[in-house]
Design a protein around this motif. Structure first.
Motif, PDB file in Angstrom:
ATOM      1  N   THR A   1       0.845  -1.192   0.000  1.00 42.79           N
ATOM      2  CA  THR A   1       0.000   0.000   0.000  1.00 42.79           C
ATOM      3  C   THR A   1       0.881   1.243   0.000  1.00 42.79           C
ATOM      4  OG1 THR A   1      -1.782  -1.107   1.193  1.00 42.79           O
ATOM      5  CG2 THR A   1      -1.748   1.279   1.283  1.00 42.79           C
ATOM      6  N   THR A   2       0.530   2.168  -0.885  1.00 43.09           N
ATOM      7  CA  THR A   2       1.232   3.453  -0.931  1.00 43.09           C
ATOM      8  C   THR A   2       0.347   4.539  -0.345  1.00 43.09           C
ATOM      9  OG1 THR A   2       2.460   2.810  -2.902  1.00 43.09           O
ATOM     10  CG2 THR A   2       2.335   5.162  -2.423  1.00 43.09           C
ATOM     11  N   LEU A   3       0.867   5.248   0.635  1.00 39.06           N
ATOM     12  CA  LEU A   3       0.121   6.307   1.309  1.00 39.06           C
ATOM     13  C   LEU A   3       0.833   7.639   1.093  1.00 39.06           C
ATOM     14  CD1 LEU A   3      -1.405   6.211   4.846  1.00 39.06           C
ATOM     15  CD2 LEU A   3       0.160   8.058   4.272  1.00 39.06           C
ATOM     16  N   THR A   4       0.085   8.655   0.687  1.00 43.07           N
ATOM     17  CA  THR A   4       0.608  10.008   0.530  1.00 43.07           C
ATOM     18  C   THR A   4      -0.190  10.923   1.435  1.00 43.07           C
ATOM     19  OG1 THR A   4       1.134   9.542  -1.776  1.00 43.07           O
ATOM     20  CG2 THR A   4       1.115  11.855  -1.108  1.00 43.07           C
ATOM     21  N   ALA A   5       0.496  11.697   2.266  1.00 45.04           N
ATOM     22  CA  ALA A   5      -0.229  12.486   3.261  1.00 45.04           C
ATOM     23  C   ALA A   5       0.380  13.877   3.427  1.00 45.04           C
ATOM     24  CB  ALA A   5      -0.235  11.761   4.600  1.00 45.04           C
ATOM     25  N   ASN A   6      -0.486  14.794   3.778  1.00 43.66           N
ATOM     26  CA  ASN A   6      -0.095  16.144   4.186  1.00 43.66           C
ATOM     27  C   ASN A   6      -0.752  16.373   5.539  1.00 43.66           C
ATOM     28  OD1 ASN A   6       0.380  18.838   4.562  1.00 43.66           O
ATOM     29  ND2 ASN A   6      -0.165  19.444   2.465  1.00 43.66           N
ATOM     30  N   ILE A   7       0.051  16.438   6.596  1.00 41.44           N
ATOM     31  CA  ILE A   7      -0.488  16.472   7.953  1.00 41.44           C
ATOM     32  C   ILE A   7       0.053  17.680   8.706  1.00 41.44           C
ATOM     33  CG2 ILE A   7      -0.671  15.214  10.145  1.00 41.44           C
ATOM     34  CD1 ILE A   7      -0.234  12.629   8.583  1.00 41.44           C
ATOM     35  N   LYS A   8      -0.842  18.338   9.431  1.00 44.43           N
ATOM     36  CA  LYS A   8      -0.455  19.487  10.260  1.00 44.43           C
ATOM     37  C   LYS A   8      -0.921  19.223  11.687  1.00 44.43           C
ATOM     38  CE  LYS A   8      -1.227  24.481  10.732  1.00 44.43           C
ATOM     39  NZ  LYS A   8      -1.937  25.663  10.173  1.00 44.43           N
ATOM     40  N   VAL A   9       0.000  19.415  12.657  1.00 42.28           N
ATOM     41  CA  VAL A   9      -0.322  19.164  14.061  1.00 42.28           C
ATOM     42  C   VAL A   9      -0.085  20.440  14.869  1.00 42.28           C
ATOM     43  CG1 VAL A   9       0.147  17.752  16.091  1.00 42.28           C
ATOM     44  CG2 VAL A   9       0.394  16.757  13.807  1.00 42.28           C
ATOM     45  N   PHE A  19      -5.448  17.148   8.042  1.00 45.96           N
ATOM     46  CA  PHE A  19      -4.736  16.235   7.141  1.00 45.96           C
ATOM     47  C   PHE A  19      -5.441  16.080   5.801  1.00 45.96           C
ATOM     48  CE2 PHE A  19      -7.699  13.789   9.687  1.00 45.96           C
ATOM     49  CZ  PHE A  19      -8.341  12.997   8.743  1.00 45.96           C
ATOM     50  N   GLN A  20      -4.676  15.676   4.836  1.00 42.97           N
ATOM     51  CA  GLN A  20      -5.150  15.198   3.540  1.00 42.97           C
ATOM     52  C   GLN A  20      -4.377  13.897   3.279  1.00 42.97           C
ATOM     53  OE1 GLN A  20      -7.473  16.715   1.598  1.00 42.97           O
ATOM     54  NE2 GLN A  20      -7.738  18.361   3.111  1.00 42.97           N
ATOM     55  N   ILE A  21      -5.103  12.789   3.171  1.00 42.10           N
ATOM     56  CA  ILE A  21      -4.459  11.486   3.010  1.00 42.10           C
ATOM     57  C   ILE A  21      -4.991  10.802   1.750  1.00 42.10           C
ATOM     58  CG2 ILE A  21      -4.101   9.194   4.007  1.00 42.10           C
ATOM     59  CD1 ILE A  21      -4.380  10.440   6.765  1.00 42.10           C
ATOM     60  N   GLN A  22      -4.084  10.256   0.961  1.00 37.90           N
ATOM     61  CA  GLN A  22      -4.456   9.481  -0.216  1.00 37.90           C
ATOM     62  C   GLN A  22      -3.805   8.099  -0.131  1.00 37.90           C
ATOM     63  OE1 GLN A  22      -3.406  11.835  -3.663  1.00 37.90           O
ATOM     64  NE2 GLN A  22      -5.358  12.926  -3.610  1.00 37.90           N
ATOM     65  N   ILE A  23      -4.611   7.059  -0.387  1.00 40.38           N
ATOM     66  CA  ILE A  23      -4.132   5.675  -0.338  1.00 40.38           C
ATOM     67  C   ILE A  23      -4.514   5.001  -1.649  1.00 40.38           C
ATOM     68  CG2 ILE A  23      -4.346   3.451   0.843  1.00 40.38           C
ATOM     69  CD1 ILE A  23      -5.022   5.002   3.398  1.00 40.38           C
ATOM     70  N   ASP A  24      -3.582   4.223  -2.200  1.00 34.42           N
ATOM     71  CA  ASP A  24      -3.892   3.604  -3.493  1.00 34.42           C
ATOM     72  C   ASP A  24      -4.715   2.325  -3.350  1.00 34.42           C
ATOM     73  OD1 ASP A  24      -1.843   2.137  -2.386  1.00 34.42           O
ATOM     74  OD2 ASP A  24      -0.737   1.863  -4.262  1.00 34.42           O
ATOM     75  N   ASP A  25      -4.342   1.420  -2.449  1.00 33.95           N
ATOM     76  CA  ASP A  25      -5.020   0.124  -2.355  1.00 33.95           C
ATOM     77  C   ASP A  25      -4.748  -0.457  -0.972  1.00 33.95           C
ATOM     78  OD1 ASP A  25      -6.128  -2.370  -2.664  1.00 33.95           O
ATOM     79  OD2 ASP A  25      -5.198  -2.783  -4.587  1.00 33.95           O
ATOM     80  N   ILE A  26      -5.807  -0.788  -0.204  1.00 33.90           N
ATOM     81  CA  ILE A  26      -5.601  -1.323   1.145  1.00 33.90           C
ATOM     82  C   ILE A  26      -6.691  -2.333   1.504  1.00 33.90           C
ATOM     83  CG2 ILE A  26      -6.871   0.553   2.283  1.00 33.90           C
ATOM     84  CD1 ILE A  26      -4.768   0.333   4.569  1.00 33.90           C
ATOM     85  N   ASP A  27      -6.277  -3.392   2.180  1.00 34.22           N
ATOM     86  CA  ASP A  27      -7.184  -4.426   2.673  1.00 34.22           C
ATOM     87  C   ASP A  27      -7.220  -4.320   4.196  1.00 34.22           C
ATOM     88  OD1 ASP A  27      -8.533  -6.666   3.468  1.00 34.22           O
ATOM     89  OD2 ASP A  27      -7.325  -8.095   2.329  1.00 34.22           O
ATOM     90  N   LEU A  28      -8.260  -3.671   4.728  1.00 33.51           N
ATOM     91  CA  LEU A  28      -8.347  -3.458   6.176  1.00 33.51           C
ATOM     92  C   LEU A  28      -8.617  -4.755   6.938  1.00 33.51           C
ATOM     93  CD1 LEU A  28     -10.289  -0.086   6.565  1.00 33.51           C
ATOM     94  CD2 LEU A  28      -7.843  -0.510   6.800  1.00 33.51           C
ATOM     95  N   ASP A  29      -9.194  -5.746   6.266  1.00 30.59           N
ATOM     96  CA  ASP A  29      -9.477  -7.010   6.945  1.00 30.59           C
ATOM     97  C   ASP A  29      -8.201  -7.690   7.428  1.00 30.59           C
ATOM     98  OD1 ASP A  29     -12.142  -6.633   6.526  1.00 30.59           O
ATOM     99  OD2 ASP A  29     -12.266  -7.929   4.759  1.00 30.59           O
ATOM    100  N   ARG A  30      -7.077  -7.406   6.788  1.00 30.56           N
ATOM    101  CA  ARG A  30      -5.803  -7.993   7.220  1.00 30.56           C
ATOM    102  C   ARG A  30      -5.379  -7.461   8.588  1.00 30.56           C
ATOM    103  NH1 ARG A  30      -1.392  -6.734   3.056  1.00 30.56           N
ATOM    104  NH2 ARG A  30      -0.208  -8.025   4.514  1.00 30.56           N
ATOM    105  N   TYR A  31      -5.907  -6.294   8.977  1.00 31.30           N
ATOM    106  CA  TYR A  31      -5.504  -5.660  10.236  1.00 31.30           C
ATOM    107  C   TYR A  31      -6.513  -5.893  11.359  1.00 31.30           C
ATOM    108  CZ  TYR A  31      -2.387  -3.260   7.023  1.00 31.30           C
ATOM    109  OH  TYR A  31      -1.451  -2.974   6.055  1.00 31.30           O
ATOM    110  N   ASP A  67      -9.500  17.088  11.615  1.00 33.95           N
ATOM    111  CA  ASP A  67     -10.232  17.739  10.525  1.00 33.95           C
ATOM    112  C   ASP A  67      -9.475  17.441   9.239  1.00 33.95           C
ATOM    113  OD1 ASP A  67     -11.745  19.206   8.835  1.00 33.95           O
ATOM    114  OD2 ASP A  67     -11.424  21.148   9.814  1.00 33.95           O
ATOM    115  N   GLY A  68     -10.043  16.575   8.412  1.00 33.96           N
ATOM    116  CA  GLY A  68      -9.307  16.235   7.210  1.00 33.96           C
ATOM    117  C   GLY A  68     -10.129  15.449   6.213  1.00 33.96           C
ATOM    118  N   ASN A  69      -9.444  15.027   5.158  1.00 33.47           N
ATOM    119  CA  ASN A  69     -10.090  14.277   4.077  1.00 33.47           C
ATOM    120  C   ASN A  69      -9.250  13.048   3.755  1.00 33.47           C
ATOM    121  OD1 ASN A  69     -10.111  13.907   0.807  1.00 33.47           O
ATOM    122  ND2 ASN A  69     -12.147  14.276   1.659  1.00 33.47           N
ATOM    123  N   LEU A  70      -9.949  11.925   3.553  1.00 33.93           N
ATOM    124  CA  LEU A  70      -9.305  10.664   3.220  1.00 33.93           C
ATOM    125  C   LEU A  70      -9.815  10.191   1.867  1.00 33.93           C
ATOM    126  CD1 LEU A  70      -7.633   8.101   3.988  1.00 33.93           C
ATOM    127  CD2 LEU A  70      -9.723   7.234   5.070  1.00 33.93           C
TER     128      LEU A  70
END
Length: 335
Positions: A1-9, A19-31, A67-70
């Motif tokens: 999985t490739t994750l690209t993020a812009n995060i401010k704390v 935050f603004q987070i972008q993910i290409d492909d993820i299987d949450l059931d594995r976690y 406060d962000g977008n996924l």
């Protein structure tokens, strides 16, 4: 999985995170932990959807401001596959809102609003969701491991529940659920053939055709339910096809998993012609038992209907005879 993020704390003691987070492909059931480790009951949509939520870090959620977008290109969760997911996420003082959420799945679309209130020891959930033009067969197969129906459908869900255990979530579940499916069928159940078989046994007149597919086909199947404290009241259940008209009401208890449903099946078209005297009359079918072991009673309904139809015919003949007798009496008085 490739994750690209812009995060401010801001303020690391009580973090406010944007935050603004972008993910290409993820299987949450594995976690997620297997459902069997959380509950001894059979896996259901409820267990699959809420199992991972029962061990939420409530204290952590209360301390975070988000406060962000996924955005996710492809996602698998609870066995379901979707793509083009977008969710706005806001959280403050233990109140978390995912609104709106949108996605494409099973040749259709999803839009919803989900909220979690983590301020108390028992988390509270609220769901306002709509599935449009979903292909039902692969949807059910991925969700439940069974493809017992097919067709295209719309589903609307407005539910709320709360609790720290799965049983609590079931017992407090309340709201409304409605659906409309078109051009499909219910696999493993051929109502036409079942009625034919029972009618043949009772009347010894109808030859049963055992070569029919084990499916009940419909043009449209729609239902409206109300849920209170885990008790599902089926307000409306209607189906229509070339040979059947079906209406029904009843209940399903999510806590005890007991069923109590009555279907009124009206033979029409070719099927109605085959049943002769029952054409145009509703055959009552009783469905009881449990979700995993339903019991369907055709025989008693057909017997009662045959008795009622015979009585109606007898009453009609009696009325005709009485009318003729009155006419003869009138003629005699006139003469």
């Amino acid at each position: 999985t490739t994750l690209t993020a812009n995060i401010k704390v801001e303020n690391f003691k009580t973090p406010a995170i944007s935050f603004q987070i972008q993910i290409d492909d993820i299987d949450l059931d594995r976690y997620m932990p297997p459902v069997e480790k959380i509950t001894n009951t059979t896996a259901t949509p409820v267990t699959a959807a809420t199992a991972g939520a029962l061990e939420l870090p409530l204290e952590t959620l209360r301390e975070r401001t988000l406060d962000g977008n996924l955005k996710i290109e492809k996602l698998k969760v609870s066995g379901l596959k979707s793509e083009s997911i977008s969710a706005n996420i806001k959280a403050q003082d233990g109140l978390i809102n995912l609104s709106p959420i949108s996605a494409k799945l099973y040749e259709g679309s999803y839009i919803g609003n989900i909220s979690l209130d983590a301020r108390d020891n028992e988390p509270a959930f609220s769901f306002d969701e709509k599935l449009s033009q979903i292909q039902i067969e692969p949807f059910l197969k991925d969700l439940l491991g069974k493809d017992f129906a097919n067709g295209k459908g719309d589903i609307e869900i407005k539910l709320n529940t709360k609790g720290a255990t799965l049983d609590d979530l079931r017992k407090t579940l309340a709201g409304n659920l409605s659906f409309i499916f078109v051009d499909g069928g219910i696999k493993g159940l051929n109502i036409i053939q079942e009625i034919k078989d029972e009618y043949a046994k009772i009347t010894r007149k109808l030859v049963s055709d055992t070569k029919k597919l084990n499916t009940t086909v419909f043009y449209k199947l729609e239902g409206v339910t109300k849920i209170k404290n885990g008790f599902v009241s089926i307000q409306t259940l209607v189906a229509d096809s070339a040979q059947l008209g079906i209406s029904g009401k009843g209940s399903a208890d999510l806590v005890t998993e007991k069923l109590d449903l009555t279907l009124n099946v009206t033979p029409q078209g070719k099927f109605g012609e085959e049943l002769g005297k029952l054409k145009g009359h509703a055959v009552p079918i009783l469905i009881k038992g449990t979700f995993t072991e339903p019991s369907i009673d055709y025989t008693n309904g057909i017997r009662k209907l045959l008795g009622r139809v015979a009585k109606e015919k007898l009453d009609q003949e009696k009325a005709k005879l009485e009318s003729k007798l009155e006419d003869k009496k009138a003629d005699a008085r006139q003469k």
